[in-house]
Motif scaffolding. Structure first.
Motif, mmCIF file in Angstrom:
data_model
loop_
_atom_site.group_PDB
_atom_site.id
_atom_site.type_symbol
_atom_site.label_atom_id
_atom_site.label_comp_id
_atom_site.label_asym_id
_atom_site.label_seq_id
_atom_site.Cartn_x
_atom_site.Cartn_y
_atom_site.Cartn_z
ATOM 1 N N VAL A 1 -8.163 -2.281 7.957
ATOM 2 C CA VAL A 1 -6.794 -2.636 7.612
ATOM 3 C C VAL A 1 -6.294 -1.614 6.597
ATOM 4 O O VAL A 1 -7.056 -1.131 5.761
ATOM 5 C CB VAL A 1 -6.708 -4.076 7.059
ATOM 6 C CG1 VAL A 1 -7.398 -4.222 5.721
ATOM 7 C CG2 VAL A 1 -5.284 -4.551 6.940
ATOM 8 N N PHE A 2 -5.041 -1.250 6.725
ATOM 9 C CA PHE A 2 -4.389 -0.352 5.784
ATOM 10 C C PHE A 2 -3.292 -1.157 5.095
ATOM 11 O O PHE A 2 -2.419 -1.706 5.765
ATOM 12 C CB PHE A 2 -3.782 0.861 6.479
ATOM 13 C CG PHE A 2 -4.776 1.688 7.259
ATOM 14 C CD1 PHE A 2 -6.115 1.721 6.933
ATOM 15 C CD2 PHE A 2 -4.349 2.434 8.331
ATOM 16 C CE1 PHE A 2 -7.018 2.487 7.646
ATOM 17 C CE2 PHE A 2 -5.243 3.213 9.055
ATOM 18 C CZ PHE A 2 -6.583 3.234 8.710
ATOM 19 N N LEU A 3 -3.358 -1.236 3.772
ATOM 20 C CA LEU A 3 -2.386 -2.014 3.011
ATOM 21 C C LEU A 3 -1.537 -1.094 2.157
ATOM 22 O O LEU A 3 -2.072 -0.310 1.366
ATOM 23 C CB LEU A 3 -3.100 -3.013 2.095
ATOM 24 C CG LEU A 3 -3.959 -4.088 2.748
ATOM 25 C CD1 LEU A 3 -4.677 -4.896 1.685
ATOM 26 C CD2 LEU A 3 -3.117 -4.983 3.638
ATOM 27 N N GLY A 4 -0.233 -1.224 2.297
ATOM 28 C CA GLY A 4 0.677 -0.543 1.398
ATOM 29 C C GLY A 4 0.712 -1.273 0.076
ATOM 30 O O GLY A 4 0.175 -2.394 -0.053
ATOM 31 N N PRO A 5 1.333 -0.695 -0.937
ATOM 32 C CA PRO A 5 1.370 -1.336 -2.260
ATOM 33 C C PRO A 5 1.956 -2.749 -2.251
ATOM 34 O O PRO A 5 1.445 -3.636 -2.937
ATOM 35 C CB PRO A 5 2.237 -0.391 -3.090
ATOM 36 C CG PRO A 5 2.163 0.919 -2.399
ATOM 37 C CD PRO A 5 1.979 0.616 -0.945
ATOM 38 N N ARG A 6 3.001 -2.963 -1.478
ATOM 39 C CA ARG A 6 3.636 -4.292 -1.449
ATOM 40 C C ARG A 6 2.687 -5.347 -0.876
ATOM 41 O O ARG A 6 2.511 -6.425 -1.450
ATOM 42 C CB ARG A 6 4.923 -4.227 -0.628
ATOM 43 C CG ARG A 6 5.715 -5.529 -0.618
ATOM 44 C CD ARG A 6 7.028 -5.388 0.136
ATOM 45 N NE ARG A 6 6.860 -4.972 1.520
ATOM 46 C CZ ARG A 6 6.627 -5.819 2.532
ATOM 47 N NH1 ARG A 6 6.558 -7.111 2.300
ATOM 48 N NH2 ARG A 6 6.491 -5.373 3.758
ATOM 49 N N GLU A 7 2.031 -5.029 0.257
ATOM 50 C CA GLU A 7 1.113 -5.976 0.872
ATOM 51 C C GLU A 7 -0.111 -6.198 -0.013
ATOM 52 O O GLU A 7 -0.578 -7.324 -0.183
ATOM 53 C CB GLU A 7 0.666 -5.504 2.256
ATOM 54 C CG GLU A 7 1.752 -5.523 3.299
ATOM 55 C CD GLU A 7 2.614 -4.263 3.284
ATOM 56 O OE1 GLU A 7 2.279 -3.288 2.562
ATOM 57 O OE2 GLU A 7 3.637 -4.253 3.993
ATOM 58 N N HIS A 8 -0.626 -5.112 -0.572
ATOM 59 C CA HIS A 8 -1.788 -5.224 -1.454
ATOM 60 C C HIS A 8 -1.483 -6.137 -2.635
ATOM 61 O O HIS A 8 -2.248 -7.062 -2.939
ATOM 62 C CB HIS A 8 -2.231 -3.844 -1.946
ATOM 63 C CG HIS A 8 -3.269 -3.928 -3.013
ATOM 64 N ND1 HIS A 8 -2.959 -3.857 -4.346
ATOM 65 C CD2 HIS A 8 -4.600 -4.137 -2.937
ATOM 66 C CE1 HIS A 8 -4.065 -4.002 -5.045
ATOM 67 N NE2 HIS A 8 -5.075 -4.169 -4.220
#
Length: 94
Positions: free
Chosen positions: A16-23
């Protein structure tokens, strides 16, 4: 961007790749549910490993319904990803 992989993956699934908002949203929800702080930005350095036992402990605290996260689908997908990680040797950060 945070990249997380199951320790055992086939290159097609188990990542999974998480951008700052999702993280940030997932880390806050995990903290709210008492799942531990291992998703915090300070804890996840490149090549860090989260063992399956730690993931199992987090999942034992998890509610299928988010408490603060507005995106229920993101939470559902995240819990499913964590379950897969627990079954496949834990997580590796890259």
């Amino acid at each position: 961007m945070l990249r997380l992989y199951w320790a055992r993956n086939d290159g097609m699934t188990g990542h999974v790749f998480l951008g700052p908002r999702e993280h940030d949203a997932l880390a806050a929800e995990m903290e709210e549910q008492g799942m531990g702080g291992w998703l915090s930005a300070d804890a996840l350095t490149p090549d860090a490993r989260i063992p399956p036992g730690q993931i199992d402990l987090a999942l034992a605290q998890a509610s299928p319904e988010p408490k603060t996260l507005d995106d229920a689908k993101l939470w559902e997908d995240w819990l499913r990803f964590l379950q897969g990680a627990a079954e496949n040797g834990g997580l590796v950060v890259q």
